[in-house]
Scaffold this motif. Structure first.
Motif, PDB file in Angstrom:
ATOM      1  N   ASN A  92       0.812  -1.222   0.000  1.00 45.96           N
ATOM      2  CA  ASN A  92       0.000   0.000   0.000  1.00 45.96           C
ATOM      3  C   ASN A  92       0.846   1.272   0.000  1.00 45.96           C
ATOM      4  O   ASN A  92       0.555   2.201  -0.763  1.00 45.96           O
ATOM      5  CB  ASN A  92      -0.961  -0.003   1.201  1.00 45.96           C
ATOM      6  N   PRO A  93       1.911   1.375   0.815  1.00 43.86           N
ATOM      7  CA  PRO A  93       2.710   2.598   0.787  1.00 43.86           C
ATOM      8  C   PRO A  93       3.508   2.776  -0.508  1.00 43.86           C
ATOM      9  O   PRO A  93       3.783   3.906  -0.921  1.00 43.86           O
ATOM     10  CB  PRO A  93       3.660   2.429   1.984  1.00 43.86           C
TER      11      PRO A  93
ATOM     12  N   ASN B  33       4.852  -1.670   8.491  1.00 40.61           N
ATOM     13  CA  ASN B  33       5.908  -0.900   9.147  1.00 40.61           C
ATOM     14  C   ASN B  33       6.070   0.522   8.640  1.00 40.61           C
ATOM     15  O   ASN B  33       6.644   1.371   9.331  1.00 40.61           O
ATOM     16  CB  ASN B  33       7.246  -1.640   9.008  1.00 40.61           C
ATOM     17  N   ILE B  34       5.604   0.792   7.427  1.00 40.90           N
ATOM     18  CA  ILE B  34       5.756   2.122   6.856  1.00 40.90           C
ATOM     19  C   ILE B  34       4.551   2.980   7.250  1.00 40.90           C
ATOM     20  O   ILE B  34       3.410   2.581   7.029  1.00 40.90           O
ATOM     21  CB  ILE B  34       5.879   2.060   5.326  1.00 40.90           C
TER      22      ILE B  34
ATOM     23  N   SER C 137       9.471  -8.699   2.056  1.00 43.65           N
ATOM     24  CA  SER C 137       8.363  -8.854   2.996  1.00 43.65           C
ATOM     25  C   SER C 137       7.261  -7.870   2.670  1.00 43.65           C
ATOM     26  O   SER C 137       7.320  -6.692   3.054  1.00 43.65           O
ATOM     27  CB  SER C 137       8.837  -8.643   4.438  1.00 43.65           C
ATOM     28  N   LEU C 138       6.258  -8.348   1.949  1.00 42.45           N
ATOM     29  CA  LEU C 138       5.117  -7.497   1.611  1.00 42.45           C
ATOM     30  C   LEU C 138       4.371  -7.081   2.878  1.00 42.45           C
ATOM     31  O   LEU C 138       3.993  -5.917   3.027  1.00 42.45           O
ATOM     32  CB  LEU C 138       4.175  -8.239   0.662  1.00 42.45           C
TER      33      LEU C 138
ATOM     34  N   CYS D  52      -3.340  12.782  -4.755  1.00 39.01           N
ATOM     35  CA  CYS D  52      -4.600  13.222  -4.154  1.00 39.01           C
ATOM     36  C   CYS D  52      -5.139  12.200  -3.164  1.00 39.01           C
ATOM     37  O   CYS D  52      -5.625  12.564  -2.075  1.00 39.01           O
ATOM     38  CB  CYS D  52      -5.620  13.482  -5.266  1.00 39.01           C
ATOM     39  N   THR D  53      -5.049  10.932  -3.507  1.00 39.04           N
ATOM     40  CA  THR D  53      -5.595   9.893  -2.648  1.00 39.04           C
ATOM     41  C   THR D  53      -4.931   9.862  -1.270  1.00 39.04           C
ATOM     42  O   THR D  53      -5.506   9.346  -0.310  1.00 39.04           O
ATOM     43  CB  THR D  53      -5.465   8.514  -3.321  1.00 39.04           C
ATOM     44  N   SER D  54      -3.736  10.463  -1.149  1.00 42.96           N
ATOM     45  CA  SER D  54      -3.015  10.459   0.120  1.00 42.96           C
ATOM     46  C   SER D  54      -3.443  11.589   1.066  1.00 42.96           C
ATOM     47  O   SER D  54      -3.151  11.529   2.262  1.00 42.96           O
ATOM     48  CB  SER D  54      -1.502  10.557  -0.124  1.00 42.96           C
TER      49      SER D  54
END
Length: 303
Positions: free
Chosen positions: A68-69, A137-138, A130-131, A176-178
């Motif tokens: 996701n990040p 973690n992010i 590691s997905l 924008c989504t962020s």
């Protein structure tokens, strides 16, 4: 393979810089400031500073690029490939992808007007990714201050590191989504974030509608998005941080707020701490000795 011990330079590696390789410099210098910001981001998001983020999916490996990040944010992998190819041509099996990325992040800071620092070398590359680690973690753009800080402290970084490293948002853009939630529905009640400066919020809404336009970009630092400076911290004091994870550094914690004020007033102090925190982050848990490997291709483990 490099036989250098951690923190000691292999004599075949130019002293602490990719800039000693003209062909590598030429690959970084023409790039846009947003691209150079992305290189720093990739280094920051490379979980163990072990090059795991650079791996593509293959066999049992599920790439971290799709987390996701990282999805639609982490980029620059093609230039990493080109730099790695140039290094392999000069000194095969010597410079790891992890070291390459750490050096490229430092040089991206320099090329945008930011600080330089000495980079300890000798990291080796992970043979796995590691997905789940990347997802968990992010920090996310809408995390609370305490959540963000805990994710830093869980990895050996402290509040000072959090504030200083967040200063890398002085360059680059965000989607924008962020930050849409801040504009329209910050607390789930259909209301915007009241801490966001109103004229700035109005400007952002023109680029980021309530729906659609997810990939529309806005500057992380409205005043100098292409220059590495301390303007980011001045923006936070004016309630003009783009992401919630930026603004909470000033609005949610007294110690963090004082650091924001310090860096806003003294760019040199920010530069010094940013360099120190980048070195610290790069030294947290490097693979050295016989651990890991030195990949020939940053996208896949050696066969």
């Amino acid at each position: 393979m490099s036989q250098s011990r951690w923190g000691q330079r292999d004599p075949r590696i130019p002293p602490h810089t990719l800039i000693s390789y003209p062909e590598c410099t030429l690959l970084l210098m023409p790039r846009s400031k947003s691209f150079l910001a992305a290189i720093i981001l990739v280094h920051t998001y490379d979980g163990g500073c072990d090059g795991s983020l650079l791996l593509d999916s293959s066999g049992s490996i599920v790439t971290e690029k799709g987390s996701n990040p990282n999805s639609n944010s982490a980029r620059g992998f093609d230039v990493v490939d080109q730099i790695k190819a140039a290094l392999e041509n000069e000194c095969p099996g010597t410079v790891s992808c992890a070291d390459l990325l750490t050096l490229a992040a430092r040089d991206s800071s320099v090329l945008t007007g930011g600080p330089s620092w000495m980079v300890p070398l000798g990291r080796r590359d992970s043979r796995s990714a590691s997905l789940s680690g990347s997802n968990n973690n992010i920090p996310a753009p809408n995390n609370t201050f305490n959540t963000i800080l805990s994710r830093f402290t869980n990895h050996g970084l402290d509040l000072t590191d959090l504030v200083a490293l967040s200063g890398s948002h002085t360059i680059g853009f965000s989607r924008c989504t962020s930050f849409r939630q801040r504009l329209y529905n910050q607390s789930g009640n259909g209301s915007p974030d009241i801490t966001l400066e109103q004229s700035y919020a109005t400007n952002l809404r023109q680029r980021c509608p309530p729906s659609g336009g997810d990939q529309n970009l806005s500057e992380l630092d409205i005043n100098s998005a292409g220059k590495f400076d301390n303007s980011y911290f001045k923006n936070l004091i004016e309630n003009m941080g783009l992401l919630n994870s930026d603004q909470v550094l000033f609005s949610s914690n007294e110690e963090s707020s004082e650091l924001v004020k310090t860096y806003a007033e003294d760019q040199e102090e920010f530069f010094e701490q940013f360099a120190e925190s980048m070195i610290k982050m790069g030294n947290l848990s490097p693979l050295t000795g016989s651990s890991g490997e030195i990949r020939k291709n940053c996208r896949k483990i050696n066969s």
